[in-house]
Design an enzyme around this catalytic site. Structure first.
Site, short mmCIF file in Angstrom:
data_model
loop_
_atom_site.label_atom_id
_atom_site.label_comp_id
_atom_site.label_asym_id
_atom_site.label_seq_id
_atom_site.Cartn_x
_atom_site.Cartn_y
_atom_site.Cartn_z
N ARG A 1 52.44 48.67 9.63
CA ARG A 1 52.29 47.35 9.00
C ARG A 1 50.88 46.79 9.20
O ARG A 1 50.70 45.59 9.39
CB ARG A 1 53.31 46.35 9.54
CG ARG A 1 54.75 46.73 9.30
CD ARG A 1 55.18 46.30 7.90
NE ARG A 1 56.59 46.51 7.70
CZ ARG A 1 57.49 45.52 7.61
NH1 ARG A 1 57.11 44.27 7.70
NH2 ARG A 1 58.75 45.80 7.41
N ARG B 1 50.89 40.02 7.26
CA ARG B 1 50.70 38.57 7.45
C ARG B 1 49.84 38.15 8.63
O ARG B 1 49.42 37.01 8.70
CB ARG B 1 52.07 37.89 7.55
CG ARG B 1 52.78 37.84 6.22
CD ARG B 1 54.25 37.59 6.39
NE ARG B 1 54.85 38.73 7.07
CZ ARG B 1 56.12 38.79 7.44
NH1 ARG B 1 56.92 37.78 7.25
NH2 ARG B 1 56.58 39.87 8.05
N ARG C 1 48.24 37.49 -0.99
CA ARG C 1 49.63 37.31 -1.41
C ARG C 1 49.78 36.01 -2.21
O ARG C 1 50.52 35.96 -3.19
CB ARG C 1 50.56 37.29 -0.20
CG ARG C 1 52.01 37.44 -0.61
CD ARG C 1 52.95 37.31 0.55
NE ARG C 1 52.76 36.04 1.24
CZ ARG C 1 53.39 35.70 2.34
NH1 ARG C 1 54.22 36.52 2.91
NH2 ARG C 1 53.15 34.53 2.90
N ASP D 1 56.67 48.96 -0.16
CA ASP D 1 57.81 48.70 0.73
C ASP D 1 58.83 49.80 0.57
O ASP D 1 58.86 50.48 -0.47
CB ASP D 1 58.46 47.34 0.42
CG ASP D 1 59.31 46.88 1.58
OD1 ASP D 1 58.76 46.41 2.58
OD2 ASP D 1 60.55 47.06 1.53
N TYR E 1 70.43 48.64 3.84
CA TYR E 1 70.02 47.44 3.08
C TYR E 1 70.83 47.28 1.80
O TYR E 1 71.18 46.18 1.39
CB TYR E 1 68.53 47.50 2.75
CG TYR E 1 67.66 47.16 3.94
CD1 TYR E 1 67.54 45.84 4.37
CD2 TYR E 1 66.98 48.15 4.63
CE1 TYR E 1 66.75 45.52 5.47
CE2 TYR E 1 66.18 47.84 5.73
CZ TYR E 1 66.07 46.52 6.14
OH TYR E 1 65.31 46.21 7.23
O1 CP3 Z 1 52.41 49.50 7.00
C1 CP3 Z 1 51.85 48.99 6.01
O2 CP3 Z 1 50.82 48.30 6.10
C2 CP3 Z 1 52.37 49.34 4.63
C3 CP3 Z 1 53.31 48.41 4.11
C4 CP3 Z 1 54.76 48.35 4.55
C5 CP3 Z 1 55.53 47.19 4.31
N1 CP3 Z 1 56.82 47.47 4.63
C6 CP3 Z 1 55.01 45.93 3.77
C7 CP3 Z 1 55.80 44.71 3.92
C8 CP3 Z 1 55.61 49.32 5.09
C9 CP3 Z 1 55.30 50.73 5.60
C10 CP3 Z 1 56.91 48.74 5.13
C11 CP3 Z 1 58.11 49.48 5.59
C12 CP3 Z 1 59.37 48.77 5.74
N2 CP3 Z 1 59.89 47.77 4.95
C13 CP3 Z 1 60.36 49.11 6.70
C14 CP3 Z 1 60.29 50.24 7.70
C15 CP3 Z 1 59.38 49.96 8.84
C16 CP3 Z 1 59.86 48.91 9.79
O3 CP3 Z 1 59.11 47.95 9.97
O4 CP3 Z 1 60.94 49.07 10.37
C17 CP3 Z 1 61.45 48.23 6.52
C18 CP3 Z 1 62.72 48.18 7.34
C19 CP3 Z 1 61.14 47.40 5.40
C20 CP3 Z 1 62.00 46.38 4.75
C21 CP3 Z 1 61.37 45.06 4.76
N3 CP3 Z 1 60.33 44.68 3.92
C22 CP3 Z 1 61.70 43.96 5.55
C23 CP3 Z 1 62.77 43.97 6.62
C24 CP3 Z 1 60.85 42.92 5.17
C25 CP3 Z 1 60.93 41.50 5.62
C26 CP3 Z 1 60.65 41.33 7.05
C27 CP3 Z 1 59.23 41.01 7.22
O5 CP3 Z 1 58.53 41.76 7.93
O6 CP3 Z 1 58.86 39.96 6.67
C28 CP3 Z 1 59.97 43.41 4.19
C29 CP3 Z 1 58.85 42.69 3.55
C30 CP3 Z 1 57.49 43.24 3.81
N4 CP3 Z 1 57.14 44.54 3.66
C31 CP3 Z 1 56.33 42.50 4.19
C32 CP3 Z 1 55.27 43.41 4.25
C33 CP3 Z 1 53.82 43.12 4.53
C34 CP3 Z 1 56.28 41.01 4.42
C35 CP3 Z 1 56.33 40.35 3.11
C36 CP3 Z 1 55.45 39.14 3.03
O7 CP3 Z 1 54.23 39.28 2.92
O8 CP3 Z 1 56.04 38.06 3.05
#
Ligand code: CP3
Length: 347
Positions: free
Chosen positions: A26, A30, A39, A76, A153
């Site tokens: 990640r 944020r 964003r 994502d 999910y």
């Molecule tokens: O790593 C990176 O920089 C690449 C981007 C990336 C995102 N999600 C961007 C994201 C990657 C590799 C993921 C993987 C992901 N997404 C996983 C597996 C890894 C882990 O962390 O366990 C999972 C379970 C998800 C599902 C997901 N997407 C969730 C649970 C959420 C919301 C929770 C949160 O962190 O806010 C997201 C949204 C998400 N995916 C965000 C980002 C940057 C936040 C969205 C925002 O900007 O509001």
């Protein structure tokens, strides 16, 4: 520099490197003010993912700031269920939500594997564009969720709960769950192969929720990851992120992957003993440390992670899970500096 000379690619093949490569799960997100601004410009998170120029900008942001040894495509894991028509929404502070979660066997029978070239074109375009912009500077990682983690999910309809519904579904309707997992394995495999065809130099499978399964982990999660990997274009290395499943390291090492991403509960020395020499290990500083440590504590925590693996080849430094949004970017710089200050990996 040819792509195969990159530290990350060498470490993933367990070849010697002059220092331990590092990147952050990640790493675009944020905790970076420039990400929050981007964003806002995009309107929302999904729009950011679906606009290749903006997704590439998010991919590159952390690399402009920090000396990272990899880029990961900004996207994502939930793009697949979105492309299957479940109606994904990701609201700020709420986590992901599906308008049409899977509730019964008929819902699963109605699903079709997405065609990545058509339904996930925006991801492939972003991969291709990111690769061009990176211009050989850092290898590009493509990714997908594991079949089980996606199924969780899709059945729950939202994150953040205790996931009782998906476990109950697996227990009470195992045939139906298996049908879903097989479909997802085929979808993930085609999606990753398409990312590889468009320029991803490494692929990673995120199995965030395998740990929910306990003794059923192999049957409902790992076997389906192995099915994905068995038919991947194996010119690129594959990392499996295995969270909460330290008890299964030996069988994960046998699933066909090149590297295992481990969470912060795992001792890398012990993990190395258990998996043997031929498989790389990625991790595993606890992300919370970046919130509360001072500079000295951070340095020693980084040293402890590096020392626990020791100076043999096959370690990629990372966090044990995604970086937390409240992290101060200064701490990330300090962490990466500390990784770079350590002794080179022995040949
Ligand atoms: O790593 C990176 O920089 C690449 C981007 C990336 C995102 N999600 C961007 C994201 C990657 C590799 C993921 C993987 C992901 N997404 C996983 C597996 C890894 C882990 O962390 O366990 C999972 C379970 C998800 C599902 C997901 N997407 C969730 C649970 C959420 C919301 C929770 C949160 O962190 O806010 C997201 C949204 C998400 N995916 C965000 C980002 C940057 C936040 C969205 C925002 O900007 O509001």
């Amino acid at each position: 520099m040819t792509a195969t000379d990159h530290l990350l690619l060498r470490a993933l093949r367990c070849r010697p490197t002059e220092r331990t490569p590092a990147w952050i799960m990640r790493q675009a997100g944020r905790y970076l003010p420039e990400y929050r601004a981007l964003r806002r410009r995009a309107g929302d998170f999904l729009n950011l993912c679906k606009t290749p120029e903006l997704a590439v900008e998010a991919t590159l942001q952390p690399l402009r700031r920090f000396p990272l040894d990899a880029a990961i495509i900004f996207s994502d894991i939930l793009t697949i269920p979105d492309a299957m028509g479940l109606g994904l929404r990701i609201e700020e502070g709420e986590g992901p939500r599906f308008a049409k979660p899977l509730r019964r066997d008929a819902d699963i029978r109605a699903l079709r594997a997405p065609d990545p070239e058509r339904d996930l074109r925006y991801v492939l375009d972003a991969v291709q564009l990111a690769r061009r912009e990176l211009n050989g500077g850092a290898p590009l990682i493509g990714f997908a969720g594991s079949p089980w983690t996606l199924a969780v999910y899709m059945v729950e309809g939202a994150g953040g709960g205790e996931f009782a519904r998906s476990l109950q579904f697996a227990r009470e309707q195992p045939q139906s769950m298996r049908r879903l997992l097989r479909l997802l394995a085929a979808s993930v495999r085609e999606y990753l192969n398409a990312q590889i065809a468009h320029g991803a130099e490494v692929v990673m499978v995120f199995d965030t929720w395998g740990g929910l399964l306990g003794g059923d982990y192999e049957e409902f999660s790992l076997d389906h990851i192995a099915a994905v990997i068995a038919k991947l274009d194996r010119t690129v290395p594959v990392i499996v992120f295995a969270k909460g499943v330290a008890a299964h390291l030996e069988s994960i090492a046998a699933c066909g992957c090149d590297a295992i991403g481990v969470d912060a509960t795992v001792d890398l020395a012990e993990a190395r003993r258990r998996v043997g020499r031929g498989i790389a290990l990625q991790g595993n500083l606890a992300p919370e440390i970046l919130l509360r440590a001072n500079a000295v504590e951070l340095e020693s925590a980084v040293q402890a992670v590096l020392a626990s693996h020791g100076d043999r080849p096959g370690h990629i430094f990372n966090l044990g899970h995604g970086i937390l949004p409240a992290t101060d970017p200064e701490m990330v710089q300090k962490m990466l500096d500390a990784v770079r200050r350590t002794m080179p990996t022995a040949a």
